[in-house]
Design a protein around this motif. Structure first.
Motif, PDB file in Angstrom:
ATOM      1  N   ILE A 418       0.839  -1.200   0.000  1.00 50.01           N
ATOM      2  CA  ILE A 418       0.000   0.000   0.000  1.00 50.01           C
ATOM      3  C   ILE A 418       0.872   1.248   0.000  1.00 50.01           C
ATOM      4  O   ILE A 418       2.043   1.217   0.400  1.00 50.01           O
ATOM      5  CB  ILE A 418      -0.952   0.048   1.217  1.00 50.01           C
ATOM      6  N   ASP A 419       0.291   2.339  -0.457  1.00 48.14           N
ATOM      7  CA  ASP A 419       0.914   3.646  -0.344  1.00 48.14           C
ATOM      8  C   ASP A 419       0.872   4.054   1.125  1.00 48.14           C
ATOM      9  O   ASP A 419      -0.201   4.103   1.731  1.00 48.14           O
ATOM     10  CB  ASP A 419       0.160   4.658  -1.212  1.00 48.14           C
ATOM     11  N   ALA A 420       2.026   4.341   1.700  1.00 49.17           N
ATOM     12  CA  ALA A 420       2.092   4.625   3.131  1.00 49.17           C
ATOM     13  C   ALA A 420       1.341   5.891   3.515  1.00 49.17           C
ATOM     14  O   ALA A 420       0.879   6.026   4.650  1.00 49.17           O
ATOM     15  CB  ALA A 420       3.547   4.747   3.565  1.00 49.17           C
ATOM     16  N   ARG A 421       1.187   6.820   2.594  1.00 49.59           N
ATOM     17  CA  ARG A 421       0.526   8.086   2.914  1.00 49.59           C
ATOM     18  C   ARG A 421      -0.996   7.993   2.794  1.00 49.59           C
ATOM     19  O   ARG A 421      -1.725   8.566   3.599  1.00 49.59           O
ATOM     20  CB  ARG A 421       1.025   9.196   1.975  1.00 49.59           C
ATOM     21  N   THR A 422      -1.473   7.268   1.784  1.00 49.99           N
ATOM     22  CA  THR A 422      -2.912   7.265   1.492  1.00 49.99           C
ATOM     23  C   THR A 422      -3.608   5.939   1.781  1.00 49.99           C
ATOM     24  O   THR A 422      -4.817   5.898   1.967  1.00 49.99           O
ATOM     25  CB  THR A 422      -3.154   7.608   0.010  1.00 49.99           C
ATOM     26  N   GLY A 423      -2.858   4.849   1.774  1.00 56.15           N
ATOM     27  CA  GLY A 423      -3.471   3.529   1.916  1.00 56.15           C
ATOM     28  C   GLY A 423      -3.885   2.912   0.597  1.00 56.15           C
ATOM     29  O   GLY A 423      -4.471   1.822   0.570  1.00 56.15           O
ATOM     30  N   ALA A 424      -3.608   3.592  -0.520  1.00 57.29           N
ATOM     31  CA  ALA A 424      -3.964   3.051  -1.839  1.00 57.29           C
ATOM     32  C   ALA A 424      -3.224   1.735  -2.080  1.00 57.29           C
ATOM     33  O   ALA A 424      -2.002   1.658  -1.923  1.00 57.29           O
ATOM     34  CB  ALA A 424      -3.605   4.054  -2.938  1.00 57.29           C
ATOM     35  N   VAL A 425      -3.969   0.707  -2.452  1.00 54.83           N
ATOM     36  CA  VAL A 425      -3.380  -0.624  -2.673  1.00 54.83           C
ATOM     37  C   VAL A 425      -2.684  -0.668  -4.028  1.00 54.83           C
ATOM     38  O   VAL A 425      -3.299  -0.391  -5.062  1.00 54.83           O
ATOM     39  CB  VAL A 425      -4.478  -1.704  -2.607  1.00 54.83           C
ATOM     40  N   HIS A 426      -1.402  -1.020  -4.024  1.00 55.15           N
ATOM     41  CA  HIS A 426      -0.640  -1.137  -5.277  1.00 55.15           C
ATOM     42  C   HIS A 426      -0.526  -2.582  -5.747  1.00 55.15           C
ATOM     43  O   HIS A 426      -0.528  -2.848  -6.946  1.00 55.15           O
ATOM     44  CB  HIS A 426       0.751  -0.536  -5.115  1.00 55.15           C
ATOM     45  N   THR A 427      -0.366  -3.512  -4.809  1.00 58.54           N
ATOM     46  CA  THR A 427      -0.363  -4.940  -5.168  1.00 58.54           C
ATOM     47  C   THR A 427      -1.198  -5.692  -4.140  1.00 58.54           C
ATOM     48  O   THR A 427      -1.268  -5.306  -2.973  1.00 58.54           O
ATOM     49  CB  THR A 427       1.061  -5.549  -5.196  1.00 58.54           C
ATOM     50  N   TRP A 428      -1.808  -6.786  -4.602  1.00 63.90           N
ATOM     51  CA  TRP A 428      -2.680  -7.589  -3.724  1.00 63.90           C
ATOM     52  C   TRP A 428      -2.619  -9.030  -4.199  1.00 63.90           C
ATOM     53  O   TRP A 428      -3.036  -9.355  -5.303  1.00 63.90           O
ATOM     54  CB  TRP A 428      -4.099  -7.043  -3.816  1.00 63.90           C
ATOM     55  N   ILE A 429      -2.067  -9.899  -3.374  1.00 61.46           N
ATOM     56  CA  ILE A 429      -2.028 -11.330  -3.679  1.00 61.46           C
ATOM     57  C   ILE A 429      -2.701 -12.051  -2.519  1.00 61.46           C
ATOM     58  O   ILE A 429      -2.160 -12.089  -1.409  1.00 61.46           O
ATOM     59  CB  ILE A 429      -0.584 -11.829  -3.870  1.00 61.46           C
ATOM     60  N   GLY A 430      -3.856 -12.620  -2.781  1.00 64.12           N
ATOM     61  CA  GLY A 430      -4.619 -13.251  -1.714  1.00 64.12           C
ATOM     62  C   GLY A 430      -4.315 -14.723  -1.516  1.00 64.12           C
ATOM     63  O   GLY A 430      -4.737 -15.324  -0.528  1.00 64.12           O
ATOM     64  N   GLY A 431      -3.574 -15.320  -2.450  1.00 62.36           N
ATOM     65  CA  GLY A 431      -3.254 -16.740  -2.354  1.00 62.36           C
ATOM     66  C   GLY A 431      -2.405 -17.162  -3.534  1.00 62.36           C
ATOM     67  O   GLY A 431      -2.115 -16.364  -4.436  1.00 62.36           O
ATOM     68  N   LEU A 572      -6.342   3.401   6.153  1.00 64.56           N
ATOM     69  CA  LEU A 572      -7.221   2.272   5.833  1.00 64.56           C
ATOM     70  C   LEU A 572      -6.985   1.906   4.372  1.00 64.56           C
ATOM     71  O   LEU A 572      -7.275   2.714   3.477  1.00 64.56           O
ATOM     72  CB  LEU A 572      -8.687   2.660   6.048  1.00 64.56           C
ATOM     73  N   PRO A 573      -6.397   0.739   4.099  1.00 59.22           N
ATOM     74  CA  PRO A 573      -6.161   0.357   2.700  1.00 59.22           C
ATOM     75  C   PRO A 573      -7.442   0.431   1.873  1.00 59.22           C
ATOM     76  O   PRO A 573      -8.486  -0.057   2.313  1.00 59.22           O
ATOM     77  CB  PRO A 573      -5.650  -1.082   2.806  1.00 59.22           C
ATOM     78  N   PHE A 574      -7.364   1.063   0.697  1.00 54.29           N
ATOM     79  CA  PHE A 574      -8.540   1.145  -0.169  1.00 54.29           C
ATOM     80  C   PHE A 574      -8.177   0.759  -1.586  1.00 54.29           C
ATOM     81  O   PHE A 574      -7.024   0.875  -2.010  1.00 54.29           O
ATOM     82  CB  PHE A 574      -9.187   2.527  -0.107  1.00 54.29           C
ATOM     83  N   LEU A 575      -9.189   0.284  -2.342  1.00 55.19           N
ATOM     84  CA  LEU A 575      -8.954  -0.332  -3.649  1.00 55.19           C
ATOM     85  C   LEU A 575      -9.540   0.456  -4.815  1.00 55.19           C
ATOM     86  O   LEU A 575      -9.053   0.358  -5.937  1.00 55.19           O
ATOM     87  CB  LEU A 575      -9.567  -1.739  -3.681  1.00 55.19           C
ATOM     88  N   ILE A 576     -10.620   1.187  -4.589  1.00 52.71           N
ATOM     89  CA  ILE A 576     -11.340   1.839  -5.681  1.00 52.71           C
ATOM     90  C   ILE A 576     -11.161   3.349  -5.588  1.00 52.71           C
ATOM     91  O   ILE A 576     -11.414   3.950  -4.533  1.00 52.71           O
ATOM     92  CB  ILE A 576     -12.837   1.489  -5.639  1.00 52.71           C
ATOM     93  N   PRO A 654      10.220   4.522   2.454  1.00 56.43           N
ATOM     94  CA  PRO A 654       9.680   5.877   2.616  1.00 56.43           C
ATOM     95  C   PRO A 654       8.315   6.085   1.957  1.00 56.43           C
ATOM     96  O   PRO A 654       7.554   6.960   2.376  1.00 56.43           O
ATOM     97  CB  PRO A 654      10.742   6.745   1.944  1.00 56.43           C
ATOM     98  N   LYS A 655       7.987   5.259   0.955  1.00 62.57           N
ATOM     99  CA  LYS A 655       6.731   5.459   0.230  1.00 62.57           C
ATOM    100  C   LYS A 655       5.731   4.320   0.409  1.00 62.57           C
ATOM    101  O   LYS A 655       4.537   4.516   0.181  1.00 62.57           O
ATOM    102  CB  LYS A 655       7.023   5.616  -1.278  1.00 62.57           C
ATOM    103  N   LEU A 656       6.208   3.128   0.775  1.00 61.93           N
ATOM    104  CA  LEU A 656       5.347   1.944   0.747  1.00 61.93           C
ATOM    105  C   LEU A 656       5.363   1.161   2.052  1.00 61.93           C
ATOM    106  O   LEU A 656       6.325   1.231   2.818  1.00 61.93           O
ATOM    107  CB  LEU A 656       5.794   0.994  -0.377  1.00 61.93           C
ATOM    108  N   VAL A 657       4.283   0.406   2.250  1.00 63.38           N
ATOM    109  CA  VAL A 657       4.232  -0.626   3.280  1.00 63.38           C
ATOM    110  C   VAL A 657       3.924  -1.933   2.561  1.00 63.38           C
ATOM    111  O   VAL A 657       2.984  -2.011   1.774  1.00 63.38           O
ATOM    112  CB  VAL A 657       3.137  -0.350   4.325  1.00 63.38           C
TER     113      VAL A 657
END
Length: 749
Positions: A418-431, A572-576, A654-657
């Motif tokens: 996620i973007d550390a500042r906004t929570g915008a999800v950059h990658t998502w692997i659920g399994g 709060l991580p967000f997707l849309i 500095p930019k990501l979590v």
């Protein structure tokens, strides 16, 4: 009468038969027209038909990554359809399209004469493009031979009405937007994206001819399944274009020599890029449509043609999935090898039986009245089935129980950036594989987080005034009032003589010290601190909390860790990002959500960041530097839960979590050894391999080359102490390292 005056009887009878047949035909057509064989659409209905449109999901870098649909259709305007595609369609399907009014009587006569009377099946069909459009709009319900004539007449009548309402351009547009290309794919735009990964307006001549050639038989001429047949059909289309003066002979011959080239992209919900992410987007969209329905707006994600713009970075996700596959394939091999013939999925019948009982196959048999033994016998019957592994799908003779054993052994993962500042999800692997493992380990799974919880403990300690240079003994303690609970470390007995600073204890994940820090800080203070940092899951009010026995969602953990690089504010991580209609009018915008108040002081934040940098540089995650040679600014924390059930790694830049979990879906099975199952070995590589790929892409320099702000001088002073102090001679003399110290656990609150 004139007929009676005809002298030859045979001619007279023939004429009577012909007139009778024509009368019957007239009456039959009239009966269809007035609706005796089913209601026909009127002018009003034909003037106002609407397509069911697929909703489209786009990445943040404007790549179409998925669709939600009942029918995969994306209508396009006439101006977006290449002229050569229209010419190919007319040439092969309806040469006199611009000359007739919906019914080509000359073609009908040819069909009647050659196909019916002379039994020449090569004479072609008599349906015009407009008649085919009528069939697309009103598909034939009954396929029986007795209904063929009724359906044909209906389509002719509808075609005539369509010609009265629409121009030829509009008819072509409607046809190309409704025609099926097989596999639930409708319309030229969806077909173009599926077979050539480009919009219809960008199709070249040979691609246009390939798609038009499919219309005769969407399966038989499917270029993915039957490339040779498709190529022959494409060249026949080119021949028809030449015959109708749309191409010169030279053009026809040169293009016919071009080999068939596909860029196939099937928009399958179970496959493609980021399937777990797309499924979570779908769930959130359904909630949005429900709220919009309450406001009087009726949107349907499967038919309304919505455009969903997400936060996912297409290229980052591609690299993350590639890194995941590389690591998990290798780890799975090592995992199975470590167990050998003693693997629990092979030898532990209780685990296997429990897993079998939870399958829908078993539950269905029990519901049918079978007892356990009968159901088990049925599930032991072998049959041909497909089992998947990292080498692909394989057909084999196996039973349902064999299948359960097979899938029990698979390691799984959840990974999020996620973007550390906004929570915008950059990658998502659920399994590891959405087709076989639908459970999403990012949004659905709550697992014990192990040592990744320790930063919350140390943050609370700092906030209560404990200095980072406070020393805590690493000696193992048995707590009398906790039923002899005795947390231990993975080091040797010599640790009993060592006293760690908080920085050293955190970076090396010393369990005994973490519990003592929690004892001094107070459980209530730590739970309150975690809550202020965005942890909303209920946490156990037990000393074991220091070791991460609390169960937390992966995306929840990511949002909380963001506070360390976001001025103390959780996100709060967000997707849309936004939702638009088919005309690109914005229907909804979604703003980032982050805490308004910092959860800790600026000094505490800087100290914690320095301590987690030490984890990367010299501590449990040092292979980031030594093995993977990453020189980026990185802080982080590894985590491993009891009995090696869960492996974790959290990386901060500095930019990501970035958060990764690795383990098995079955909680009763863990890694056989800590060396294999620890966070540094099982989870960390997913981040490291991904960051290596990121470093090679100049477009991500703003992320990969970003630097943490320099800490204040006061922070450096606060951390300026020896990392470890060894007990003095006399203390060592009277201390038995093999004997646990016993005491009562007394939390400060």
């Amino acid at each position: 009468m004139i007929i009676k005056r005809i002298k030859p009887p045979l001619l007279r009878y023939a004429l009577i038969f012909l007139l009778g047949a024509l009368s019957l035909l007239f009456l039959f057509v009239l009966s269809v027209r007035i609706g005796l064989w089913g209601k026909l659409p009127g002018t009003k209905e034909l003037s106002d038909f609407k397509y069911q449109r697929a909703s489209e999901v786009y990445s943040s870098d404007s790549v179409l990554i998925g669709k939600y649909y009942l029918f995969d259709r994306q209508p396009v305007a006439f101006e977006k359809i290449p002229q050569q595609l229209i010419e190919a369609l007319v040439a092969i399907e309806d040469e006199r399209f611009y000359d007739h009014s919906g019914i080509d009587y000359r073609s009908l006569f040819r069909v009647g004469l050659k196909t019916i009377l002379m039994q020449d099946q090569s004479s072609g069909g008599g349906s015009t493009i407009t008649q085919q459009l009528a069939k697309n709009l009103y598909p034939r319900r009954e396929r029986k031979t007795t209904n063929i004539a009724v359906n044909k007449v209906k389509e002719m009548i509808i075609a005539s009405r369509l010609e009265e309402i629409y121009s030829k351009e509009e008819l072509l547009t409607h046809y190309l937007n409704t025609v099926s290309f097989g596999g639930n794919t409708f319309g030229i735009e969806s077909a173009s994206l599926k077979f050539f990964n480009k919009k219809a307006e960008n199709l070249n001549l040979e691609e246009s001819a390939t798609l038009v050639g499919m219309l005769k038989a969407t399966y038989g001429y499917n270029p993915k399944i039957f490339p040779e047949r498709s190529l022959e059909r494409r060249n026949l289309v080119l021949q028809s274009m030449y015959r109708n003066d749309f191409l010169s002979e030279r053009e026809k011959d040169s293009i016919s020599e071009i080999p068939l080239k596909l860029d196939y992209h099937k928009f399958d919900h179970d496959a493609g890029l980021a399937p777990y992410f797309r499924e979570e987007v779908r769930k959130q969209l359904l909630k949005w449509t429900e709220s919009e329905e309450e406001n009087g707006h009726g949107y349907n994600i499967y038919t309304s043609g919505l455009k969903i713009y997400t936060t996912l970075n297409h290229k980052m996700q591609l690299m993350a999935e590639a890194a995941m596959k590389t690591h998990m394939k290798s780890l799975q091999k090592s995992f199975e090898k470590s167990y050998g013939n003693k693997a629990p999925w092979l030898t532990n019948n209780k685990i296997v039986e429990k897993a079998v009982r939870s399958t829908p196959h078993y539950k269905r048999l029990i519901a049918q009245g079978l007892n356990h033994e009968q159901a088990w016998d049925s599930l032991e019957q072998k049959r041909t089935m497909t089992l998947s592994d990292w080498e692909g799908d394989k057909k084999t003779d196996a039973s349902v129980i064999d299948s359960v054993r097979h899938y029990l052994k698979f390691l799984n993962t959840g990974s999020l950036t996620i973007d550390a500042r906004t929570g915008a999800v950059h990658t998502w692997i659920g399994g590891v594989d959405y087709k076989n493992f639908k459970y999403d380990h990012v949004a659905q799974s709550k697992r014990q987080v192990g040592s990744t919880f320790k930063p919350f403990v140390y943050t609370a300690a700092l906030e209560t005034g404990i200095s980072p240079c406070t020393y805590f003994s690493a000696q193992e303690v048995e707590y009398e009032n906790l039923k002899g609970w005795s947390p231990s470390n993975s080091g040797d007995k010599d640790e009993a003589y060592l006293n760690y600073s908080m920085e050293m204890a955190l970076s090396n994940s010393v369990n005994t010290v973490a519990v003592k820090v929690l004892e001094k800080t107070g459980i209530a203070n730590i739970i309150a601190q975690a809550k202020n940092m965005g942890i909303f899951s209920e946490l156990p009010k037990q000393p074991s909390l220091a070791l991460g026995t609390g169960e937390i969602y992966l995306n929840e953990l990511a949002g909380a860790y963001a506070s360390y690089v976001n001025e103390g504010k959780a996100v709060l991580p967000f997707l849309i990002k936004s939702i638009s209609n088919q005309k690109d009018s914005v229907l909804a915008d979604f703003e980032p959500k982050r805490a308004k108040i910092s959860a800790f002081s600026k000094e505490t934040g800087q100290i914690m960041l320095e301590m987690m940098k030490s984890t990367i540089n010299d501590g449990t995650a040092s292979r980031i530097r030594s093995t993977y040679k990453l020189n980026n600014d990185i802080a982080g924390k590894t985590g491993t839960t009891q009995n090696n059930k869960d492996a974790w790694f959290v990386a901060l830049t500095p930019k990501l979590v970035h958060v990764t979990w690795v383990g098995l879906d079955n909680h009763e099975i863990g890694f056989r050894s800590t060396s294999l199952g620890q966070g540094a070995n099982a989870a960390l590589p997913l981040f490291a391999l991904w960051m290596q790929k990121m470093n090679r892409e100049p477009e991500f320099n703003s992320i990969t080359k970003a630097r943490f702000p320099k800490p204040d001088v006061s922070v450096l002073r606060a951390l300026d102490c020896e990392p470890i102090k060894r007990d003095g001679f006399f203390k060592r003399l009277f201390k038995n390292p093999n004997k646990k110290k016993t005491k009562k656990f007394r939390s400060s609150n």
